[in-house]
Design a protein around this motif. Structure first.
Motif, PDB file in Angstrom:
ATOM      1  N   GLY A 158       0.791  -1.224   0.000  1.00  0.00           N
ATOM      2  CA  GLY A 158       0.000   0.000   0.000  1.00  0.00           C
ATOM      3  C   GLY A 158       0.823   1.274   0.000  1.00  0.00           C
ATOM      4  N   ARG A 159       2.172   1.152  -0.054  1.00  0.00           N
ATOM      5  CA  ARG A 159       3.012   2.334  -0.046  1.00  0.00           C
ATOM      6  C   ARG A 159       3.341   2.805  -1.465  1.00  0.00           C
ATOM      7  NH1 ARG A 159       4.506   3.715   5.258  1.00  0.00           N
ATOM      8  NH2 ARG A 159       3.096   2.427   6.502  1.00  0.00           N
ATOM      9  N   ASN A 160       3.670   4.074  -1.536  1.00  0.00           N
ATOM     10  CA  ASN A 160       4.060   4.709  -2.791  1.00  0.00           C
ATOM     11  C   ASN A 160       5.585   4.599  -2.917  1.00  0.00           C
ATOM     12  OD1 ASN A 160       4.748   6.523  -4.800  1.00  0.00           O
ATOM     13  ND2 ASN A 160       3.357   8.130  -4.111  1.00  0.00           N
ATOM     14  N   LYS A 172      13.796  -2.577 -13.568  1.00  0.00           N
ATOM     15  CA  LYS A 172      12.667  -3.404 -13.989  1.00  0.00           C
ATOM     16  C   LYS A 172      12.422  -4.601 -13.061  1.00  0.00           C
ATOM     17  CE  LYS A 172      12.708  -1.897 -18.785  1.00  0.00           C
ATOM     18  NZ  LYS A 172      13.324  -2.155 -20.110  1.00  0.00           N
ATOM     19  N   LEU A 176       9.108  -5.302 -10.364  1.00  0.00           N
ATOM     20  CA  LEU A 176       8.304  -6.530 -10.277  1.00  0.00           C
ATOM     21  C   LEU A 176       8.261  -7.059  -8.841  1.00  0.00           C
ATOM     22  CD1 LEU A 176       9.599  -8.306 -13.512  1.00  0.00           C
ATOM     23  CD2 LEU A 176       7.355  -7.242 -13.182  1.00  0.00           C
ATOM     24  N   LEU A 179       5.959  -4.864  -6.781  1.00  0.00           N
ATOM     25  CA  LEU A 179       4.545  -5.115  -7.075  1.00  0.00           C
ATOM     26  C   LEU A 179       4.062  -6.369  -6.358  1.00  0.00           C
ATOM     27  CD1 LEU A 179       4.145  -4.362 -10.888  1.00  0.00           C
ATOM     28  CD2 LEU A 179       3.093  -3.123  -8.971  1.00  0.00           C
ATOM     29  N   ASP A 182       2.933  -5.771  -3.016  1.00  0.00           N
ATOM     30  CA  ASP A 182       1.733  -4.938  -2.906  1.00  0.00           C
ATOM     31  C   ASP A 182       1.991  -3.442  -2.787  1.00  0.00           C
ATOM     32  OD1 ASP A 182       0.106  -7.156  -3.196  1.00  0.00           O
ATOM     33  OD2 ASP A 182      -0.202  -7.432  -1.050  1.00  0.00           O
ATOM     34  N   ALA A 183       3.178  -2.992  -3.201  1.00  0.00           N
ATOM     35  CA  ALA A 183       3.406  -1.545  -3.279  1.00  0.00           C
ATOM     36  C   ALA A 183       2.770  -1.000  -4.558  1.00  0.00           C
ATOM     37  CB  ALA A 183       4.907  -1.268  -3.295  1.00  0.00           C
ATOM     38  N   ALA A 184       2.475   0.302  -4.574  1.00  0.00           N
ATOM     39  CA  ALA A 184       2.248   1.003  -5.847  1.00  0.00           C
ATOM     40  C   ALA A 184       3.626   1.435  -6.321  1.00  0.00           C
ATOM     41  CB  ALA A 184       1.360   2.217  -5.632  1.00  0.00           C
ATOM     42  N   VAL A 185       3.969   1.111  -7.561  1.00  0.00           N
ATOM     43  CA  VAL A 185       5.341   1.308  -8.014  1.00  0.00           C
ATOM     44  C   VAL A 185       5.386   2.274  -9.190  1.00  0.00           C
ATOM     45  CG1 VAL A 185       7.427   0.187  -8.875  1.00  0.00           C
ATOM     46  CG2 VAL A 185       5.880  -1.057  -7.334  1.00  0.00           C
ATOM     47  N   THR A 186       6.177   3.325  -9.030  1.00  0.00           N
ATOM     48  CA  THR A 186       6.418   4.258 -10.133  1.00  0.00           C
ATOM     49  C   THR A 186       7.866   4.118 -10.582  1.00  0.00           C
ATOM     50  OG1 THR A 186       4.817   5.850  -9.289  1.00  0.00           O
ATOM     51  CG2 THR A 186       6.484   6.697 -10.815  1.00  0.00           C
ATOM     52  N   VAL A 187       8.070   3.924 -11.892  1.00  0.00           N
ATOM     53  CA  VAL A 187       9.424   3.905 -12.429  1.00  0.00           C
ATOM     54  C   VAL A 187       9.635   5.192 -13.215  1.00  0.00           C
ATOM     55  CG1 VAL A 187      11.096   2.710 -13.896  1.00  0.00           C
ATOM     56  CG2 VAL A 187       9.423   1.387 -12.565  1.00  0.00           C
ATOM     57  N   CYS A 188      10.618   5.985 -12.810  1.00  0.00           N
ATOM     58  CA  CYS A 188      10.970   7.143 -13.621  1.00  0.00           C
ATOM     59  C   CYS A 188      12.439   7.044 -14.010  1.00  0.00           C
ATOM     60  CB  CYS A 188      10.594   8.461 -12.959  1.00  0.00           C
ATOM     61  SG  CYS A 188      10.985   8.616 -11.244  1.00  0.00           S
ATOM     62  N   TYR A 198       7.466  13.017  -8.992  1.00  0.00           N
ATOM     63  CA  TYR A 198       7.163  11.682  -8.464  1.00  0.00           C
ATOM     64  C   TYR A 198       7.720  11.473  -7.066  1.00  0.00           C
ATOM     65  CZ  TYR A 198       6.054  11.490 -13.312  1.00  0.00           C
ATOM     66  OH  TYR A 198       5.511  11.796 -14.515  1.00  0.00           O
ATOM     67  N   ASP A 203       6.786   7.407  -0.431  1.00  0.00           N
ATOM     68  CA  ASP A 203       7.148   6.909   0.899  1.00  0.00           C
ATOM     69  C   ASP A 203       8.569   6.350   0.883  1.00  0.00           C
ATOM     70  OD1 ASP A 203       4.494   7.316   2.044  1.00  0.00           O
ATOM     71  OD2 ASP A 203       3.864   5.646   0.767  1.00  0.00           O
TER      72      ASP A 203
ATOM     73  N   VAL B 185       6.062   5.632 -15.406  1.00  0.00           N
ATOM     74  CA  VAL B 185       4.967   4.668 -15.316  1.00  0.00           C
ATOM     75  C   VAL B 185       4.708   4.267 -13.868  1.00  0.00           C
ATOM     76  CG1 VAL B 185       4.118   2.429 -16.077  1.00  0.00           C
ATOM     77  CG2 VAL B 185       5.629   3.750 -17.565  1.00  0.00           C
ATOM     78  N   TYR B 198      -2.790   8.325  -7.013  1.00  0.00           N
ATOM     79  CA  TYR B 198      -1.963   8.231  -8.223  1.00  0.00           C
ATOM     80  C   TYR B 198      -2.667   8.816  -9.452  1.00  0.00           C
ATOM     81  CZ  TYR B 198       0.273   5.333  -4.850  1.00  0.00           C
ATOM     82  OH  TYR B 198       0.858   4.924  -3.686  1.00  0.00           O
TER      83      TYR B 198
END
Lengths: 291, 291
Positions: A158-160, A172, A176, A179, A182-188, A198, A203, B185, B198
């Protein structure tokens, strides 16, 4: 306020002890775990690093075979060596060490490391299996990030979580693994625009871009946890990460040091993966002889 | 204000024409592109869908072989059929249609579709190759999202793209394709906490969660582009997406309809992938006979 430093040293020791215990258990079953490291460069620091893996392996009860093909090895020779090692029943883990000779691309070679022995998760098949949740080895660096976060009880569900860097060896596979937790995952990355768009709401920030000073305190919100995967060698030979440590320490709640953070855990995971691969192989042999 | 509807129909037609032209060119070289669809269910709507692929293929100059193994097919039979088709030189594309018989897991089977013929990107190796930038087929649905965005000139480089859903067939491969296009993403999902954390800052939101009404206008900022990958069948038999269309249309700048959006492009991409696979095979044969 100053960020807590999340040292990887105690965790690295714990993982090595686990690998050592597993090596002893395998030995008691008449099974000797063994790692092969394929090298094709005359770069001094690479040789130094490979010898450090060898010492760590042997201190953990794992044989280490360094296959030094020299700086003129061709892709054809490398493929043939990786295929032979993949079939060699006395070898349980295989690492293809970079850099490779000029003009030889690692991504054309790593497909020849059989996934069962791919202890650094280099084969694209290993990454694909990771993506669909099948058993496979993650790249040791990516797993090291997760192990450090777990070791310090930093929650992920549940963390960002923001990952800076989209490489096939860290960004990459790490996304995976995050995810799966159960995290929310942003790749920049270098072309995704201003980082702070971002990182300010993150968190946890994991930076794996290979650029000195890329992440500083102005990019973060107070209380963020920062994992620094960067390993940049300065002209004076010293090792620094991707984080501007002074400014980040004033804002973040916690930060991994470089050196002594993620990197120190990575080698121990290569050893643990090797014992896991050997254990899997010994189980398959038992099943084979029982069937 | 009301969102523009991004219909997939014209694009689907264009892609089919491209596949048809490629099939004609292959035919002129004495090479007949051919797709095999493996089915193992008595579910009526699945059979309806498979027949729609067959019709589309044949209308495009591609042979379609439906291999119907019935609802009692075992994993062993399915593996053997997928291996045979992988070796059959008259077949260029292979699709394993879900659902499968109870107790038969697709993820244990798809590794037996050779990557060269894996036109729906189901084999974990295809996903791994996608991740490292090697030639491979992306799952048709994931590619359909990119094609629609491109068709309507929606920029991706440097944009904040949020993908809702982390499946191996849409969310994960799509996030890889978006990274390749230089987007930042974010993947969120059922356990990542409040969506709006998000989606409110997103330029583009792709929803692929399979939950009716999951995304509504309150989750979005004005002007967002929304791609709806959901295909949910209501009790009355009608098809709806994951978007609460009425509320989203009042906030978003553009939205793909369901039906008539992403889904209509997906089948045409399966056909295009089949002609691409056949072309690759014909080139390999030419190289083989020349060498």
């Amino acid at each position: 306020m100053s960020a807590v430093l999340l040292s990887g040293k105690e965790l690295a020791r714990t993982i090595k002890q686990k690998a050592h215990q597993e090596a002893r258990d395998l030995e008691a079953d008449g099974f000797h775990p063994s790692l092969a490291v394929v090298v094709a460069t005359d770069d001094g620091s690479t040789h130094w690093y490979v010898r450090s893996i060898e010492r760590a392996a042997e201190g953990t009860g794992i044989s280490c075979r360094i296959v030094d093909l020299g700086p003129d090895a061709t892709a054809q020779i490398l493929v043939s060596v990786l295929q032979d090692l993949s079939e060699d029943s006395s070898i349980h883990g295989i690492i293809l060490q970079t850099p490779l000779p000029p003009g030889v691309a690692a991504d054309k070679l790593v497909g020849h490391i059989t996934p069962e022995k791919d202890v650094d998760g280099a084969n694209p098949s290993s990454l694909g299996r990771l993506a669909v949740g099948l058993p496979s080895f993650a790249p040791a660096t990516a797993r090291a990030v997760i192990e450090i976060l777990d070791h310090f009880d930093i929650p992920l569900a549940g963390r960002n979580v923001v990952v800076i860097g989209r490489s096939a060896v860290v960004g990459k596979p790490l996304s995976l693994l995050l995810l799966e937790r159960d995290a929310a995952v942003t790749v920049c990355h270098s072309r995704s625009g201003p980082l702070e768009r971002y990182t300010r709401s993150a968190d946890v920030v994991v930076v794996a871009a290979g650029r000195t000073g890329l992440l500083n305190g102005t990019h973060l919100s107070s209380g963020a946890v920062v994992i620094d995967v960067g390993t940049n060698v300065l002209p004076d030979g010293s090792l620094v990460g991707d984080v501007d440590e002074d400014s980040v320490r004033g804002v973040a709640a916690a930060l991994t040091p470089v050196p002594g953070g993620v990197g120190s855990v990575t080698t121990s995971l290569l050893l643990l993966h090797t014992t896991e691969a050997a254990r899997e192989r010994s189980r398959a042999l038992v099943r084979g002889s029982a069937g």
